[in-house]
Motif scaffolding. Structure first.
Motif: not given
Length: 345
Positions: A99-105, A152-159
């Protein structure tokens, strides 16, 4: 690590190097090499160019925890700019899942999630998301074959970085992880669900739903103020039509809030005739809020009602609860403890 094979080949050609050097670099990176000087088949002139233009962005491990039954590992990673992120590796019979994070916070503000409490610091690059897999794989000494973007993070907010990451780990010269072994979890950013559908990927799309109606959803998920459940479901139907892939709806059960028989019936009616699967999640309790996990009996009853109404349903197996394996918990605990030390507490 932000470069895919074609981009690295182009860079080599533009810098008067043979393009085959790109594959050599990829081979070394995926063998956990962190310095260009350790790439034994690389000329010194090439190494000098690489050092001037790049760094190998593998994160460093600050903390690593192993669960008592040895089926879960939790990592606290430090990035080059000293920001902290988390990853979790779960061992199953069918292979290791990370399970990976896509954002810091995270800036989505979901009340049951620890990673969003202090907001978002920044997006991760595609290479920083990738680096979590390589470093975790090196640490446990085993291949990781499945990836879920639920940290952590919303992947589609970091599309853009999320999409590039998916393509990069799918490359045969890299990790060669098939798209059907990748799951992307989103709280429901409708325009980007539609945008993702246009790519016709074979990944699994998971929607963090957590309520059967908008009024209840707004109590725990601020995103519900922007996109209604109706809009999300329409986007999901479009995704299904474009990809022919089943959607997973995640539903975190909170005691006394969304776990009644009435909620289960409403959810059944909402999802009928949609190609989907419901994953019921016993929440991980976070001390910063008062939300409590549903009882085992309530979770089983909720599941029974969905199945009775023809909705394929599973209850997520709880793993790593003894090591704070829920996203955001370890990072927040580490930051708080270090702040207290600085204050002399």
């Amino acid at each position: 690590m932000d470069y895919n094979m074609e981009e690295l080949k182009d860079w080599m050609t533009k810098n008067k190097e043979n393009s085959f050097r790109a594959k050599q670099i990829f081979d070394w990176i995926y063998k956990y090499t962190e310095k260009f000087e350790d790439m034994k088949n690389m000329p010194k002139t090439t190494i000098n160019k690489l050092n001037k233009a790049f760094y190998i962005g593998l994160p460093s491990i600050i903390k690593k925890y192993e669960s008592k039954n040895k089926d879960t590992y939790k990592f606290l990673f430090k990035l080059k700019d000293d920001n902290l992120i988390e990853s979790v590796v779960m061992k199953y019979k069918h292979g290791n899942t990370i399970c990976v994070s896509t954002q810091v916070g995270c800036r989505m503000g979901c009340k049951f999630c620890a990673s969003t409490i202090d907001g978002m610091v920044r997006n991760l690059t595609s290479g920083e998301i990738l680096g979590q897999i390589i470093k975790a794989s090196e640490s446990i000494g085993e291949r990781i074959s499945n990836v879920v973007m639920m940290g952590s993070g919303e992947p589609l907010d970091n599309y853009d970085n999320t999409l590039k990451f998916i393509h990069t780990i799918n490359e045969k010269y890299g990790l060669n992880i098939g798209q059907r072994h990748i799951t992307l979890s989103t709280c429901g950013i409708v325009p980007n669900i539609i945008k993702l559908a246009e790519n016709e990927l074979q990944i699994t799309l998971a929607i963090s739903l957590h309520a059967p109606d908008d009024e209840l959803r707004r109590k725990t998920m601020p995103i519900a103020n922007k996109y209604s459940i109706k809009e999300i479901l329409e986007a999901c139907k479009y995704y299904i039509n474009k990809t022919n892939r089943r959607i997973t709806f995640e539903y975190a059960l909170v005691k006394g809030l969304n776990d009644s028989k009435i909620h289960a019936e409403k959810l059944s009616n909402l999802l009928k005739n949609i190609l989907c699967h419901v994953n019921l999640i016993p929440i991980n309790e976070v001390k910063e809020n008062k939300l409590k996990k549903s009882t085992t009996e309530s979770i089983k009853e909720f599941s029974h009602i969905l199945i009775k109404n023809g909705i394929e349903t599973t209850i997520r197996r709880e793993m790593g609860s003894d090591i704070n394996a829920a996203c955001g918990q370890l990072r927040r605990s580490y930051i708080n403890s270090n702040n207290n030390l600085l204050k002399g507490v």
